[in-house]
Design a protein around this motif. Structure first.
Motif, PDB file in Angstrom:
ATOM      1  N   ALA A   1       0.750  -1.187   0.008  1.00  0.00           N
ATOM      2  CA  ALA A   1      -0.021  -0.088  -0.013  1.00  0.00           C
ATOM      3  C   ALA A   1       0.916   1.402  -0.154  1.00  0.00           C
ATOM      4  CB  ALA A   1      -0.909  -0.019   1.218  1.00  0.00           C
ATOM      5  N   LYS A   2       0.428   2.365  -0.753  1.00  0.00           N
ATOM      6  CA  LYS A   2       0.920   3.577  -0.563  1.00  0.00           C
ATOM      7  C   LYS A   2       0.049   4.432   0.122  1.00  0.00           C
ATOM      8  CE  LYS A   2       2.594   7.557  -3.438  1.00  0.00           C
ATOM      9  NZ  LYS A   2       2.756   8.145  -4.785  1.00  0.00           N
ATOM     10  N   VAL A   3       0.518   5.178   1.186  1.00  0.00           N
ATOM     11  CA  VAL A   3      -0.180   6.083   1.924  1.00  0.00           C
ATOM     12  C   VAL A   3      -0.174   7.547   1.218  1.00  0.00           C
ATOM     13  CG1 VAL A   3      -0.677   7.082   4.354  1.00  0.00           C
ATOM     14  CG2 VAL A   3       0.033   4.837   4.131  1.00  0.00           C
ATOM     15  N   LEU A   4      -1.405   7.952   1.038  1.00  0.00           N
ATOM     16  CA  LEU A   4      -1.600   9.357   0.589  1.00  0.00           C
ATOM     17  C   LEU A   4      -2.488  10.109   1.524  1.00  0.00           C
ATOM     18  CD1 LEU A   4      -2.360   8.638  -3.108  1.00  0.00           C
ATOM     19  CD2 LEU A   4      -0.233   9.416  -2.146  1.00  0.00           C
ATOM     20  N   THR A   5      -2.247  11.565   1.783  1.00  0.00           N
ATOM     21  CA  THR A   5      -3.189  12.463   2.330  1.00  0.00           C
ATOM     22  C   THR A   5      -3.586  13.628   1.593  1.00  0.00           C
ATOM     23  OG1 THR A   5      -1.448  13.999   3.294  1.00  0.00           O
ATOM     24  CG2 THR A   5      -1.889  11.934   4.421  1.00  0.00           C
ATOM     25  N   ALA A   6      -5.067  13.938   2.008  1.00  0.00           N
ATOM     26  CA  ALA A   6      -5.667  15.088   1.168  1.00  0.00           C
ATOM     27  C   ALA A   6      -6.793  15.485   1.997  1.00  0.00           C
ATOM     28  CB  ALA A   6      -6.134  14.305  -0.143  1.00  0.00           C
ATOM     29  N   HIS A   7      -7.143  16.729   1.894  1.00  0.00           N
ATOM     30  CA  HIS A   7      -8.555  17.539   2.314  1.00  0.00           C
ATOM     31  C   HIS A   7      -9.348  17.531   1.422  1.00  0.00           C
ATOM     32  CE1 HIS A   7      -6.264  21.068   0.821  1.00  0.00           C
ATOM     33  NE2 HIS A   7      -7.292  21.585   0.829  1.00  0.00           N
ATOM     34  N   GLY A   8     -10.455  18.045   1.951  1.00  0.00           N
ATOM     35  CA  GLY A   8     -11.547  18.211   0.945  1.00  0.00           C
ATOM     36  C   GLY A   8     -12.728  19.043   1.627  1.00  0.00           C
ATOM     37  N   PRO A   9     -13.582  19.636   1.063  1.00  0.00           N
ATOM     38  CA  PRO A   9     -13.819  19.823  -0.416  1.00  0.00           C
ATOM     39  C   PRO A   9     -12.894  20.733  -1.273  1.00  0.00           C
ATOM     40  CG  PRO A   9     -15.539  20.929   0.760  1.00  0.00           C
ATOM     41  CD  PRO A   9     -14.925  20.159   1.626  1.00  0.00           C
ATOM     42  N   VAL A  10     -12.693  20.534  -2.316  1.00  0.00           N
ATOM     43  CA  VAL A  10     -12.022  21.469  -3.315  1.00  0.00           C
ATOM     44  C   VAL A  10     -12.780  21.691  -4.655  1.00  0.00           C
ATOM     45  CG1 VAL A  10      -9.727  20.518  -2.192  1.00  0.00           C
ATOM     46  CG2 VAL A  10     -10.402  19.491  -4.245  1.00  0.00           C
ATOM     47  N   PRO A  11     -12.183  22.837  -5.310  1.00  0.00           N
ATOM     48  CA  PRO A  11     -13.195  22.948  -6.570  1.00  0.00           C
ATOM     49  C   PRO A  11     -12.926  21.962  -7.561  1.00  0.00           C
ATOM     50  CG  PRO A  11     -11.990  25.100  -5.678  1.00  0.00           C
ATOM     51  CD  PRO A  11     -11.349  23.842  -4.938  1.00  0.00           C
ATOM     52  N   GLY A  12     -13.782  21.896  -8.512  1.00  0.00           N
ATOM     53  CA  GLY A  12     -13.545  21.169  -9.465  1.00  0.00           C
ATOM     54  C   GLY A  12     -12.507  21.632 -10.718  1.00  0.00           C
ATOM     55  N   ALA A  13     -12.633  21.152 -12.006  1.00  0.00           N
ATOM     56  CA  ALA A  13     -11.714  21.683 -12.970  1.00  0.00           C
ATOM     57  C   ALA A  13     -11.583  22.949 -12.944  1.00  0.00           C
ATOM     58  CB  ALA A  13     -12.034  20.847 -14.442  1.00  0.00           C
ATOM     59  N   THR A  14     -10.216  23.447 -12.802  1.00  0.00           N
ATOM     60  CA  THR A  14      -9.884  24.894 -12.949  1.00  0.00           C
ATOM     61  C   THR A  14      -8.662  25.122 -13.966  1.00  0.00           C
ATOM     62  OG1 THR A  14     -10.518  24.889 -10.646  1.00  0.00           O
ATOM     63  CG2 THR A  14      -9.066  26.765 -11.227  1.00  0.00           C
ATOM     64  N   VAL A  15      -8.930  26.188 -14.648  1.00  0.00           N
ATOM     65  CA  VAL A  15      -7.889  26.685 -15.383  1.00  0.00           C
ATOM     66  C   VAL A  15      -6.726  27.258 -14.842  1.00  0.00           C
ATOM     67  CG1 VAL A  15      -7.018  28.174 -17.415  1.00  0.00           C
ATOM     68  CG2 VAL A  15      -9.276  27.266 -17.391  1.00  0.00           C
ATOM     69  N   VAL A  16      -5.473  26.565 -14.570  1.00  0.00           N
ATOM     70  CA  VAL A  16      -4.567  27.212 -13.881  1.00  0.00           C
ATOM     71  C   VAL A  16      -3.245  27.902 -14.856  1.00  0.00           C
ATOM     72  CG1 VAL A  16      -4.625  25.622 -11.996  1.00  0.00           C
ATOM     73  CG2 VAL A  16      -3.259  24.947 -13.852  1.00  0.00           C
ATOM     74  N   GLY A  17      -3.552  27.759 -16.066  1.00  0.00           N
ATOM     75  CA  GLY A  17      -2.497  28.487 -16.855  1.00  0.00           C
ATOM     76  C   GLY A  17      -3.017  28.681 -18.319  1.00  0.00           C
ATOM     77  N   LEU A  18      -2.822  29.823 -18.877  1.00  0.00           N
ATOM     78  CA  LEU A  18      -3.197  30.031 -20.209  1.00  0.00           C
ATOM     79  C   LEU A  18      -2.288  30.882 -21.166  1.00  0.00           C
ATOM     80  CD1 LEU A  18      -6.962  30.403 -21.395  1.00  0.00           C
ATOM     81  CD2 LEU A  18      -5.150  32.154 -22.305  1.00  0.00           C
ATOM     82  N   THR A  19      -1.842  30.444 -22.325  1.00  0.00           N
ATOM     83  CA  THR A  19      -0.921  31.234 -23.114  1.00  0.00           C
ATOM     84  C   THR A  19      -1.735  31.673 -24.316  1.00  0.00           C
ATOM     85  OG1 THR A  19       0.794  30.320 -22.276  1.00  0.00           O
ATOM     86  CG2 THR A  19       1.018  31.445 -24.067  1.00  0.00           C
ATOM     87  N   LEU A  20      -2.089  32.876 -24.530  1.00  0.00           N
ATOM     88  CA  LEU A  20      -2.880  33.262 -25.816  1.00  0.00           C
ATOM     89  C   LEU A  20      -1.898  33.543 -27.140  1.00  0.00           C
ATOM     90  CD1 LEU A  20      -4.812  36.399 -24.017  1.00  0.00           C
ATOM     91  CD2 LEU A  20      -5.371  34.018 -24.358  1.00  0.00           C
ATOM     92  N   LEU A  21      -2.474  33.321 -27.950  1.00  0.00           N
ATOM     93  CA  LEU A  21      -2.092  33.167 -29.363  1.00  0.00           C
ATOM     94  C   LEU A  21      -0.657  34.484 -29.439  1.00  0.00           C
ATOM     95  CD1 LEU A  21      -4.763  32.634 -31.907  1.00  0.00           C
ATOM     96  CD2 LEU A  21      -3.174  31.083 -30.875  1.00  0.00           C
ATOM     97  N   ASP A  22      -0.927  35.571 -28.983  1.00  0.00           N
ATOM     98  CA  ASP A  22       0.046  36.643 -28.955  1.00  0.00           C
ATOM     99  C   ASP A  22       1.018  36.347 -27.887  1.00  0.00           C
ATOM    100  OD1 ASP A  22      -1.231  37.326 -26.343  1.00  0.00           O
ATOM    101  OD2 ASP A  22      -1.956  39.336 -26.977  1.00  0.00           O
ATOM    102  N   GLY A  23       1.291  35.279 -27.227  1.00  0.00           N
ATOM    103  CA  GLY A  23       2.212  34.980 -26.275  1.00  0.00           C
ATOM    104  C   GLY A  23       1.869  35.473 -24.615  1.00  0.00           C
ATOM    105  N   THR A  24       0.893  36.077 -24.599  1.00  0.00           N
ATOM    106  CA  THR A  24       0.552  36.728 -23.242  1.00  0.00           C
ATOM    107  C   THR A  24       0.184  35.483 -22.320  1.00  0.00           C
ATOM    108  OG1 THR A  24      -0.347  38.739 -24.134  1.00  0.00           O
ATOM    109  CG2 THR A  24      -1.188  37.831 -21.961  1.00  0.00           C
ATOM    110  N   THR A  25       0.534  35.531 -21.181  1.00  0.00           N
ATOM    111  CA  THR A  25       0.220  34.022 -20.345  1.00  0.00           C
ATOM    112  C   THR A  25      -0.470  34.883 -19.224  1.00  0.00           C
ATOM    113  OG1 THR A  25       2.290  33.173 -20.695  1.00  0.00           O
ATOM    114  CG2 THR A  25       1.312  32.490 -18.828  1.00  0.00           C
ATOM    115  N   THR A  26      -1.517  33.975 -18.781  1.00  0.00           N
ATOM    116  CA  THR A  26      -2.300  34.416 -17.670  1.00  0.00           C
ATOM    117  C   THR A  26      -2.296  33.432 -16.754  1.00  0.00           C
ATOM    118  OG1 THR A  26      -4.514  33.253 -18.175  1.00  0.00           O
ATOM    119  CG2 THR A  26      -3.956  35.309 -19.385  1.00  0.00           C
ATOM    120  N   ASP A  27      -2.873  33.686 -15.431  1.00  0.00           N
ATOM    121  CA  ASP A  27      -2.528  32.661 -14.396  1.00  0.00           C
ATOM    122  C   ASP A  27      -3.897  32.045 -14.174  1.00  0.00           C
ATOM    123  OD1 ASP A  27      -4.764  34.568 -13.608  1.00  0.00           O
ATOM    124  OD2 ASP A  27      -3.560  34.812 -11.514  1.00  0.00           O
TER     125      ASP A  27
END
Length: 319
Positions: free
Chosen positions: A289-315
């Protein structure tokens, strides 16, 4: 045909656990009616999508997570998600998908569904598409995929895909014991049917006591009302899991149960300090067995990085 609005999108999606999994008798269409309560926990897979000349998917994983069972061809759920979204919007330009998996595979934690939910959201942003219709597409892909978009704590009815958020005023701390050798979800459901052959299986419901425990925010109250109708079937196929559950209880967990179709076992702690103590007690105590730890609840799918066509990067905070 919509043109790409970005050159790269990165989305993170969480694992899910079932605080309650009520299962009814098999229907004529081969599915079982479910009444479940999902919680998204802080184990994540990260999906990166970029425009490409042909459809492709690659995969890597965090140490200790085996990905040899993850298909990299047309049956991959993330790839199916991207192609389904493209088909519905008349998009003929493929994408390459990279999966960075932090959720154990075939462990009852919906890792593949998290990948699919993340891919739907990532491709929608890559192609500049609306996101308000993703839930319907998610339901076509699998029962757990819609919850991957929503996260938090929620009820799931139908096959689990009819999602409604639940009030959860707590932060709950979990210790998970995972295994490289997974359990087949269809096999567990088949064993459930075999164990209930000739018996009348009641229609599943969401327990009122569980809804009240979540609203109270008390992990102690929550520990008294967890349940999983598939646990008996999982233990029948893998009796050694009973020893795992016993080890967790003896180590001081508020409650322990098999996650979904297994074989991952969940143990609820009182708080973060107790979670650390419980994980330490279980570490090395269960073979394989492998032991993992976590808490919840947390949000669902979330955009964490986006690079636009002009090279602009957002968070990732995308309007």
């Amino acid at each position: 045909m919509p043109e790409p609005r970005a050159r790269e999108v990165v989305v993170r999606a969480p694992a899910k656990i079932n605080l309650h999994l009520g299962v009814g008798g098999v229907r004529e269409d081969g599915f079982h009616p479910l009444a479940t309560v999902y919680q998204a926990i802080a184990l994540f897979s990260t999906v990166t999508v970029v425009p490409a000349d042909q459809w492709a998917v690659t995969c890597r994983a965090e140490p200790g997570i085996a990905v040899d069972q993850v298909p990299l061809g047309p049956t991959n759920l993330a790839l199916r998600a991207a192609r389904l979204l493209a088909e519905r919007h008349g998009i003929e330009k493929p994408v390459a998908i990279h999966l960075d998996k932090g959720i154990p595979v075939a462990g009852g934690l919906a890792g593949g569904s998290a990948d699919a939910a993340a891919t739907l959201l990532a491709c929608a942003h890559l192609w500049g598409l609306p996101t308000d219709d993703l839930a319907g597409l998610a339901a076509e892909l699998g029962s757990d995929v819609p919850f991957g978009l929503v996260g938090g704590t929620a009820s799931g009815l139908g096959r689990g895909e009819v999602i409604a958020p639940l009030v959860d005023n707590g932060e709950h701390h979990w210790v998970l014991l995972t295994f490289e050798d997974g359990l087949s979800t269809p096999a567990v459901y088949a064993e459930f049917d075999a164990l209930h052959d000739g018996l009348e299986v009641p229609e599943p419901v969401i327990p009122d006591a569980l809804v009240s425990a979540l609203a109270s925010g008390s992990s102690t109250a929550l520990g008294g009302v967890l349940g999983n109708d598939l646990q008996e079937a999982a233990l029948s196929l893998r009796p050694a899991l009973d020893d795992v559950l016993r080890a967790g209880r003896e180590a001081g967990a508020l409650a322990g149960l098999v996650s979904g179709s297994g074989p991952t076992c969940l143990f609820l702690a009182r708080d973060m300090a107790h979670r650390v103590e419980l994980a330490d007690r279980l570490a090395g105590g269960v073979a394989g067995a492998k032991v993992l730890t976590a808490h919840g609840p947390v949000p669902g799918a979330t955009v964490v990085g986006l690079t636009l066509l002009d090279g602009t990067t957002t968070d990732g905070r995308v309007e």
